[in-house]
Scaffold this motif. Structure first.
Motif, PDB file in Angstrom:
ATOM      1  N   LEU A 156     -21.626  14.841 -10.104  1.00  0.00           N
ATOM      2  CA  LEU A 156     -20.976  14.206 -11.251  1.00  0.00           C
ATOM      3  C   LEU A 156     -20.757  15.264 -12.323  1.00  0.00           C
ATOM      4  N   THR A 157     -19.595  15.248 -12.921  1.00  0.00           N
ATOM      5  CA  THR A 157     -19.334  16.175 -14.020  1.00  0.00           C
ATOM      6  C   THR A 157     -20.154  15.728 -15.234  1.00  0.00           C
ATOM      7  N   ALA A 158     -20.243  16.590 -16.232  1.00  0.00           N
ATOM      8  CA  ALA A 158     -20.979  16.253 -17.451  1.00  0.00           C
ATOM      9  C   ALA A 158     -20.348  15.028 -18.120  1.00  0.00           C
ATOM     10  N   GLU A 159     -19.023  14.951 -18.055  1.00  0.00           N
ATOM     11  CA  GLU A 159     -18.313  13.805 -18.631  1.00  0.00           C
ATOM     12  C   GLU A 159     -18.676  12.514 -17.899  1.00  0.00           C
ATOM     13  N   GLN A 160     -18.743  12.584 -16.569  1.00  0.00           N
ATOM     14  CA  GLN A 160     -19.107  11.402 -15.785  1.00  0.00           C
ATOM     15  C   GLN A 160     -20.555  11.000 -16.048  1.00  0.00           C
ATOM     16  N   GLN A 161     -21.440  11.993 -16.144  1.00  0.00           N
ATOM     17  CA  GLN A 161     -22.841  11.684 -16.437  1.00  0.00           C
ATOM     18  C   GLN A 161     -22.968  11.002 -17.789  1.00  0.00           C
ATOM     19  N   ALA A 162     -22.144  11.415 -18.734  1.00  0.00           N
ATOM     20  CA  ALA A 162     -22.168  10.802 -20.064  1.00  0.00           C
ATOM     21  C   ALA A 162     -21.691   9.348 -20.018  1.00  0.00           C
ATOM     22  N   GLN A 163     -20.985   8.954 -18.954  1.00  0.00           N
ATOM     23  CA  GLN A 163     -20.496   7.581 -18.824  1.00  0.00           C
ATOM     24  C   GLN A 163     -21.519   6.642 -18.185  1.00  0.00           C
TER      25      GLN A 163
ATOM     26  N   TYR B  53     -33.672  10.073 -11.575  1.00  0.00           N
ATOM     27  CA  TYR B  53     -33.716  11.343 -12.309  1.00  0.00           C
ATOM     28  C   TYR B  53     -32.580  11.414 -13.322  1.00  0.00           C
ATOM     29  N   LEU B  54     -31.375  11.048 -12.908  1.00  0.00           N
ATOM     30  CA  LEU B  54     -30.221  11.080 -13.816  1.00  0.00           C
ATOM     31  C   LEU B  54     -30.449  10.205 -15.038  1.00  0.00           C
ATOM     32  N   VAL B  55     -30.989   9.021 -14.809  1.00  0.00           N
ATOM     33  CA  VAL B  55     -31.204   8.072 -15.896  1.00  0.00           C
ATOM     34  C   VAL B  55     -32.277   8.595 -16.859  1.00  0.00           C
ATOM     35  N   ARG B  56     -33.362   9.154 -16.310  1.00  0.00           N
ATOM     36  CA  ARG B  56     -34.420   9.705 -17.173  1.00  0.00           C
ATOM     37  C   ARG B  56     -33.902  10.887 -17.980  1.00  0.00           C
ATOM     38  N   LYS B  57     -33.025  11.683 -17.371  1.00  0.00           N
ATOM     39  CA  LYS B  57     -32.432  12.826 -18.070  1.00  0.00           C
ATOM     40  C   LYS B  57     -31.612  12.367 -19.276  1.00  0.00           C
ATOM     41  N   LEU B  58     -31.039  11.180 -19.184  1.00  0.00           N
ATOM     42  CA  LEU B  58     -30.248  10.625 -20.281  1.00  0.00           C
ATOM     43  C   LEU B  58     -31.108   9.863 -21.298  1.00  0.00           C
ATOM     44  N   GLY B  59     -32.414   9.804 -21.034  1.00  0.00           N
ATOM     45  CA  GLY B  59     -33.313   9.134 -21.973  1.00  0.00           C
ATOM     46  C   GLY B  59     -33.538   7.657 -21.695  1.00  0.00           C
TER      47      GLY B  59
END
Length: 167
Positions: free
Chosen positions: A68-75, A118-124
């Motif tokens: 996922l790109t940084a933009e997609q992760q931000a979504q 992991y992705l979700v925890r990285k986003l807080g």
């Protein structure tokens, strides 16, 4: 400004070793002065001879590029905000498996459910685990059993069971 990053001091140590070697120091003496092994100094000198001082600089860690790109992760928070039911799940509780399915539908990217956590925890954020209970569960009967039947089934202090209310 804060403390330097680990890579920065390690890079400076390699450059210092290179500088000392140019001044005529022996590798054994450089290793002792910098608190490293002679093998490490030998590797640094080889790198320096082959690639110059540029080869002694810190390089970012290599790894797989994110799917996922940084933009997609931000979504991802927006995906979570829609709720699990928007993706066809029963109830609005998210878990890693459900998020993996939602990411696949939204972005066309497959992730292992553990990595979604992991992705979700990285986003807080944190993943919720649904409480799985039988649909036939009778809360009133459970409460009654805990308050009336269970105390009579427990052993008394003397070690003998109490008489039960009904058998």
């Amino acid at each position: 400004m804060g403390a330097p990053k680990k890579a920065d001091w390690r890079e400076e140590r390699r450059k210092r070793a290179w500088e000392l070697k140019r001044q005529g120091w022996k590798q054994k003496d450089i290793a002792g002065a910098l608190g490293v092994t002679e093998g490490a100094v030998s590797q640094w000198m080889t790198s320096g001879r082959e690639g110059g001082e540029e080869a002694l600089k810190a390089h970012p860690a290599k790894g797989a590029t994110p799917r996922l790109t940084a933009e997609q992760q931000a979504q991802i928070p927006a995906v979570l905000a829609k709720g699990a039911s928007a993706y066809g799940f029963c109830g609005d509780i998210w878990n890693s498996r459900r998020l993996a399915v939602a990411i696949k539908r939204e972005f066309g990217v497959s992730y292992h459910p553990d990595h979604c956590g992991y992705l979700v925890r990285k986003l807080g954020y944190s993943m919720q685990k649904p409480v799985e209970r039988a649909t036939q569960r009778d809360e009133q009967a459970i409460k009654c059993w805990k308050t009336q039947r269970w105390p009579h089934l427990k052993k008394s202090r003397a070690g003998t069971p109490h008489d039960s209310l009904c058998r």
